[in-house]
Design a protein around this motif. Sequence first.
Motif, PDB file in Angstrom:
ATOM      1  N   SER A 272     -10.047  -0.287   7.503  1.00 23.09           N
ATOM      2  CA  SER A 272     -11.037  -1.111   6.787  1.00 23.09           C
ATOM      3  C   SER A 272     -10.577  -2.555   6.702  1.00 23.09           C
ATOM      4  CB  SER A 272     -11.241  -0.604   5.355  1.00 23.09           C
ATOM      5  OG  SER A 272     -11.633   0.718   5.340  1.00 23.09           O
TER       6      SER A 272
ATOM      7  N   THR B 296     -13.262   1.753  -3.476  1.00 24.01           N
ATOM      8  CA  THR B 296     -13.248   2.513  -2.222  1.00 24.01           C
ATOM      9  C   THR B 296     -12.393   1.729  -1.227  1.00 24.01           C
ATOM     10  OG1 THR B 296     -15.118   1.310  -1.297  1.00 24.01           O
ATOM     11  CG2 THR B 296     -15.632   3.260  -2.629  1.00 24.01           C
ATOM     12  N   PRO B 297     -11.932   2.376  -0.150  1.00 22.06           N
ATOM     13  CA  PRO B 297     -11.149   1.642   0.843  1.00 22.06           C
ATOM     14  C   PRO B 297     -11.849   0.357   1.300  1.00 22.06           C
ATOM     15  CG  PRO B 297     -11.013   3.966   1.291  1.00 22.06           C
ATOM     16  CD  PRO B 297     -11.969   3.819   0.151  1.00 22.06           C
ATOM     17  N   GLU B 298     -13.165   0.413   1.473  1.00 19.62           N
ATOM     18  CA  GLU B 298     -13.896  -0.783   1.921  1.00 19.62           C
ATOM     19  C   GLU B 298     -13.831  -1.875   0.857  1.00 19.62           C
ATOM     20  OE1 GLU B 298     -15.199   2.350   2.115  1.00 19.62           O
ATOM     21  OE2 GLU B 298     -14.674   2.476   4.254  1.00 19.62           O
TER      22      GLU B 298
ATOM     23  N   GLU C 154      -3.070   4.097  -2.551  1.00 22.16           N
ATOM     24  CA  GLU C 154      -4.040   4.747  -1.666  1.00 22.16           C
ATOM     25  C   GLU C 154      -3.326   5.144  -0.378  1.00 22.16           C
ATOM     26  OE1 GLU C 154      -6.390   6.563  -0.692  1.00 22.16           O
ATOM     27  OE2 GLU C 154      -7.971   5.649  -1.906  1.00 22.16           O
TER      28      GLU C 154
ATOM     29  N   VAL D  63       0.869  -1.180   0.000  1.00 23.79           N
ATOM     30  CA  VAL D  63       0.000   0.000   0.000  1.00 23.79           C
ATOM     31  C   VAL D  63       0.903   1.227   0.000  1.00 23.79           C
ATOM     32  CG1 VAL D  63      -1.861   1.248   1.170  1.00 23.79           C
ATOM     33  CG2 VAL D  63      -1.683  -1.248   1.418  1.00 23.79           C
TER      34      VAL D  63
ATOM     35  N   LYS E  41      -6.339   5.048   5.157  1.00 27.01           N
ATOM     36  CA  LYS E  41      -7.708   4.720   4.745  1.00 27.01           C
ATOM     37  C   LYS E  41      -7.863   3.210   4.642  1.00 27.01           C
ATOM     38  CE  LYS E  41      -8.809   8.895   2.177  1.00 27.01           C
ATOM     39  NZ  LYS E  41      -8.475   9.424   0.844  1.00 27.01           N
ATOM     40  N   ILE E  42      -6.817   2.528   4.238  1.00 23.08           N
ATOM     41  CA  ILE E  42      -6.908   1.083   3.981  1.00 23.08           C
ATOM     42  C   ILE E  42      -6.816   0.270   5.278  1.00 23.08           C
ATOM     43  CG2 ILE E  42      -5.787  -0.868   2.819  1.00 23.08           C
ATOM     44  CD1 ILE E  42      -7.188   1.093   0.918  1.00 23.08           C
TER      45      ILE E  42
ATOM     46  N   LYS F 289       0.827   5.518  -1.534  1.00 24.88           N
ATOM     47  CA  LYS F 289       0.029   6.490  -2.282  1.00 24.88           C
ATOM     48  C   LYS F 289       0.711   6.941  -3.579  1.00 24.88           C
ATOM     49  CE  LYS F 289       1.474  10.417   0.457  1.00 24.88           C
ATOM     50  NZ  LYS F 289       1.160  11.432   1.428  1.00 24.88           N
TER      51      LYS F 289
END
Lengths: 327, 262
Positions: free
Chosen positions: A314, B244-246, A306, A288, A310-311, A290
């Motif tokens: 989740s 999306t992150p989810e 990303e 991961v 944010k990852i 960005k």
Amino acid sequence: MKEIFILAEHRRGEIRDITFEMLTKGKELAEKTNMELAVVLLGKDVKEHAKTLSQHAKKVLLIEDEKLENFNSESYQKVLSHLIKERKPLLTLIGHTSFGMDLAPSLAASLNIPLATDCIDLEIEDSALMVTRQMYGGKVNVKARLRQAESYLVTVRQATFPAEKASMNGEIIEIPSPLSEEAANKRFIEYVLPPPGGVDITAAEVLVGIGRGIKDESNLPLVEDLAKALGGVLACSRPIVDKGWLPNDRQVGTSGKTVKPKLYIALGISGAFQHVLGMKNSDLIIAVNKDPNAPIFSVADYGIVEDLFKIVPSLKDKIYELKAGKA
Amino acid sequence: MDILVCVKHVPETAEADIKIDSTGKTIEKAGLVFDINEWDDYAVEEAVRIKEKLGGTVTVITVGSEDANSTLRKCLARGADKAIRLSDPKFEGSDSYAIAKILHKAIKDLPFDLIFTGAQAGDDGYAMVGPILAQLLGIPHATMVKKIELKNGVARVNRELEGGLEEIVEVKLPAVLTIQTGINEPRYVSIMGIRKAMKKEIKVLGMTELGLSENEVGEAGSWIKIEKLYVPPVEKQAEFLDGTPEEIAAKIAEILKARGLV
Ligand SMILES: Cc1cc2nc3c(=O)[nH]c(=O)nc-3n(C[C@H](O)[C@H](O)[C@H](O)COP(=O)(O)OP(=O)(O)OC[C@H]3O[C@@H](n4cnc5c(N)ncnc54)[C@H](O)[C@@H]3O)c2cc1C
Ligand SMILES: Nc1ncnc2c1ncn2[C@@H]1O[C@H](COP(=O)(O)O)[C@@H](O)[C@H]1O
């Protein structure tokens, strides 16, 4: 016949991998240009190493001397300048390791022969030398030409070429040591081994590797939670250890540990080769970052461009959901 | 203890979008943020700590254009006493060998007990200025230093080797040490400190003042001539997961499940 030298690197009784990697490239160059490959081996009581190396090259130039017992760039430099002046090899390959980095630049300057460091490839065109190296943490490759000379020096990045397999029955040529005295200005004292104990990241099946992208020490609990959810442990790139956020037994890379877990999740790690060499053989790599151009994406199986913040939450939730579903 | 520290002003590239410029021989510098080379930051801190303990002076030296003043000022704010900038249009295109020659000319007549450089520059990563400089000065060196003890004209240092191993070596002073990251924790520099440093003088020296000739510097004086820059070919490109992150998290979870990892 002109020679290509490979400087054998050995430490604490073992020939280091870089030696065999350089032999692969050296052999290819020697064949292409019709030159002779010679391994240069310096040390004290290293006849066994000489025997091993003679299975990899036509010639092993062996210089034994008590004063060469441990690597000392001052003594090594004296012996090598003597040898290079005498035999005038077109090229000498040295590992871009802590050993080669301590030796090659001052050796080149003393002989006034051009040096290119940390090369990932090289070719000889007529008698010119072209090298490939990297800049900007691996984001850019460079093709460069060395200034025309009779002799060149190159240091080679570790794990860039495959290791050469024994295929020969070469000759061992013993050369008397040109050293008349111990190095006057530099003295080897002793090795310092890493302290035992702590977490053994090399034994973990799942590693969550964090890099500078995690920004602040206060974010550690967040990634720790993810590691916990996955039943793994935290590992990291060098800056995290340098800042004192994790102890140095968690560092992955050339100056840290080499790991091969079933899963390595790289969070906010750019993918500098010193880090990559320590983790690229993991079974599954998920990165991961960005930055879509981060070099880590060329070793990862799956990439996510990303913000890691944010990852990570989740992902942690999803893992717990999955686990709950199973139960 | 008088210590000279060689510092380089380099672009931050880990997070930046790097573009190769139209000549194909360098990158586009516009838009990049420049700062002190990471390794040099540790070197300056180490020098200042030694000065605070033993007395003496710290002088920072760079080869670079006017832009590099901000890096020198940062070092002054951190506790360096003097700053020198070596600058000349003819220095353009110098590799680390030519840089070492330029530094040598400026340093050879200065008083010093120790010279620090970074273990490597984060931009071109040659890792050679320090030991070449030592060779030109005819003094010993030790690279990738992670600990320094000074006593009786000797530096006893820990050098970093691979895999967590270190070695202790002793070098006679004066010597060049190349500093590895993690040797200390560089102190925070306040805006006030930087403001104060703005008043300090930066000495600037050019090619002729240094007694250098054109063929010793720039491309002519270098070992390495860059022919072209290119984006590294990818042997294996990651499969990118998006959404999306989810959604991404769900995709990763699926992959891990399929592999029996959760
Ligand atoms: C002799 C020597 C030995 C070394 N040994 C090692 C070693 O053993 N191990 C090692 O790791 N390094 C080692 N290094 C250092 C190495 O060269 C790199 O400097 C280091 O690996 C960089 O660490 P990093 O990727 O964490 O940081 P950086 O290169 O700064 O990368 C940070 C990354 O995080 C990303 N990022 C930032 N914010 C976010 C966000 N919010 N979300 C997602 N991504 C984000 C950025 O895009 C960037 O790609 C060594 C260097 C030398 C000279
Ligand atoms: N332009 C420069 N000016 C001053 N010092 C430099 C310069 N380039 C490199 N150095 C020093 O040499 C070290 C190693 O750089 P390099 O050999 O280019 O990887 C850096 O960490 C600096 O301390």
